[in-house]
Design an enzyme around this catalytic site. Structure first.
Site, PDB file in Angstrom:
ATOM      1  N   GLU A   5     -45.768 -10.563  19.890  1.00  0.00           N
ATOM      2  CA  GLU A   5     -45.238 -11.828  20.389  1.00  0.00           C
ATOM      3  C   GLU A   5     -44.979 -11.765  21.898  1.00  0.00           C
ATOM      4  O   GLU A   5     -44.718 -10.686  22.444  1.00  0.00           O
ATOM      5  CB  GLU A   5     -43.924 -12.135  19.678  1.00  0.00           C
ATOM      6  CG  GLU A   5     -44.074 -12.403  18.176  1.00  0.00           C
ATOM      7  CD  GLU A   5     -44.517 -13.821  17.864  1.00  0.00           C
ATOM      8  OE1 GLU A   5     -45.412 -14.346  18.561  1.00  0.00           O
ATOM      9  OE2 GLU A   5     -43.974 -14.397  16.910  1.00  0.00           O
ATOM     10  N   ASN A  54     -49.144 -19.411  21.117  1.00  0.00           N
ATOM     11  CA  ASN A  54     -48.262 -18.876  22.169  1.00  0.00           C
ATOM     12  C   ASN A  54     -48.860 -17.640  22.838  1.00  0.00           C
ATOM     13  O   ASN A  54     -48.178 -16.959  23.605  1.00  0.00           O
ATOM     14  CB  ASN A  54     -46.859 -18.585  21.606  1.00  0.00           C
ATOM     15  CG  ASN A  54     -46.848 -17.447  20.588  1.00  0.00           C
ATOM     16  OD1 ASN A  54     -47.861 -16.777  20.368  1.00  0.00           O
ATOM     17  ND2 ASN A  54     -45.712 -17.227  19.954  1.00  0.00           N
ATOM     18  N   HIS A  88     -50.048 -14.903  21.233  1.00  0.00           N
ATOM     19  CA  HIS A  88     -49.887 -13.616  20.539  1.00  0.00           C
ATOM     20  C   HIS A  88     -51.209 -13.146  19.932  1.00  0.00           C
ATOM     21  O   HIS A  88     -52.090 -13.942  19.620  1.00  0.00           O
ATOM     22  CB  HIS A  88     -48.751 -13.655  19.503  1.00  0.00           C
ATOM     23  CG  HIS A  88     -49.027 -14.372  18.226  1.00  0.00           C
ATOM     24  ND1 HIS A  88     -48.206 -15.358  17.734  1.00  0.00           N
ATOM     25  CD2 HIS A  88     -49.995 -14.233  17.297  1.00  0.00           C
ATOM     26  CE1 HIS A  88     -48.669 -15.795  16.576  1.00  0.00           C
ATOM     27  NE2 HIS A  88     -49.757 -15.121  16.280  1.00  0.00           N
ATOM     28  N   ASP A 127     -51.882  -6.751  10.639  1.00  0.00           N
ATOM     29  CA  ASP A 127     -50.449  -6.947  10.483  1.00  0.00           C
ATOM     30  C   ASP A 127     -50.083  -7.375   9.064  1.00  0.00           C
ATOM     31  O   ASP A 127     -50.950  -7.759   8.276  1.00  0.00           O
ATOM     32  CB  ASP A 127     -49.942  -7.978  11.501  1.00  0.00           C
ATOM     33  CG  ASP A 127     -50.844  -9.208  11.625  1.00  0.00           C
ATOM     34  OD1 ASP A 127     -51.683  -9.425  10.730  1.00  0.00           O
ATOM     35  OD2 ASP A 127     -50.709  -9.946  12.605  1.00  0.00           O
TER      36      ASP A 127
END
Ligand code: GLP
Length: 247
Positions: A143, A136, A138, A67
């Protein structure tokens, strides 16, 4: 999923470096998918050290990073490209022609995402994808949400993800881009083998949900359960909330 728990984050990083070195020894033309973040810094340090020690050439290695931030160029000190230059590409002297990155400055991000998918295919697909995990849940920049996108795509970053990345921008949250380009969950799942590295207590909940929870787009890493060859390398802290049955 194969789960390996190590006594420390250093031991986990060393084991992962040894795994990548072995893969490169077996397959000099290895296509390697790479993550960024604080977690893999130790891994990259050990990988550089191990490759130097073994005098193993990386001249045929091809890399694809997961990314990159939108609006950030490859020379920007906050970019993931510069992170990789610092921690891996420069120390190994990797040929820039064999290093692949999403371009955060691409004017047409859809076209850029298509280009990246095609480049992965043209390279023969990713042989070994290394992943981190966000607190979280991801992976890459996929996400949590009501749905996930399968291919490379543009994403809006969650506030907690922007906070976690503020260190790259001198701790200034306002400077952290709001959007990024990322491999999709499908891109990741098409890799032949996946190894996820997670260390520290703040990753314990996400790791447990990824391994033992139901498949849920709210926990993107849980989709890794669909892959036939996934290994998790964890330190004791990251493994601390795993159900006893999965250890
Ligand atoms: C970042 C990256 C992910 C990485 C994750 C964890 O946002 N996009 O690829 O795995 O967050 O980072 P860290 O290791 O710093 O906790």
């Amino acid at each position: 999923m194969i789960i390996r728990v190590f006594p420390s984050s250093v031991a986990a990083a060393m084991a992962l470096a040894a795994r990548v070195i072995a893969a490169l020894r077996d397959q000099p033309h290895l296509v390697l998918g790479l993550p960024t973040g604080r977690t893999p810094v130790l891994f990259y340090r050990e990988l550089v050290r191990g490759l130097r020690q073994e005098r193993l050439a990386c001249s045929h290695l091809v890399t694809f990073n997961l990314d990159e931030f939108c609006g950030v160029g490859p020379q920007d000190p906050g970019s993931y490209r510069q992170y990789m230059e610092r921690h891996l590409f420069k120390p190994l002297g990797l040929d820039p022609g064999r290093v692949n990155f999403l371009n955060g400055l691409a004017p047409d991000t859809d076209a850029e995402c298509r280009r990246y998918e095609q480049a992965i295919q043209a390279a023969g697909g990713i042989d070994l994808q290394i992943l981190g995990i966000g607190a979280n849940g991801h992976v890459g920049f996929n996400e949590p949400g009501d749905w996930l996108v399968t291919c490379c795509h543009r994403v809006t970053l969650r506030p907690e993800t922007r906070r976690a990345n503020a260190g790259l921008f001198g701790g200034d949250l306002d400077s952290v881009p709001r959007e990024a380009l990322t491999m999709g969950i499908g891109t990741i799942l098409r890799a032949r083998r996946i190894v996820l590295l997670a260390t520290g207590h703040e990753k314990a909940r996400a790791t447990a949900r990824a391994v033992a929870g139901p498949l849920a787009t709210e926990v993107p890493a849980s989709l890794l359960q669909l892959h036939p060859d996934v290994e998790l390398m964890l330190d004791e802290a990251a493994a601390s909330r795993l159900p006893a049955t999965s250890r």
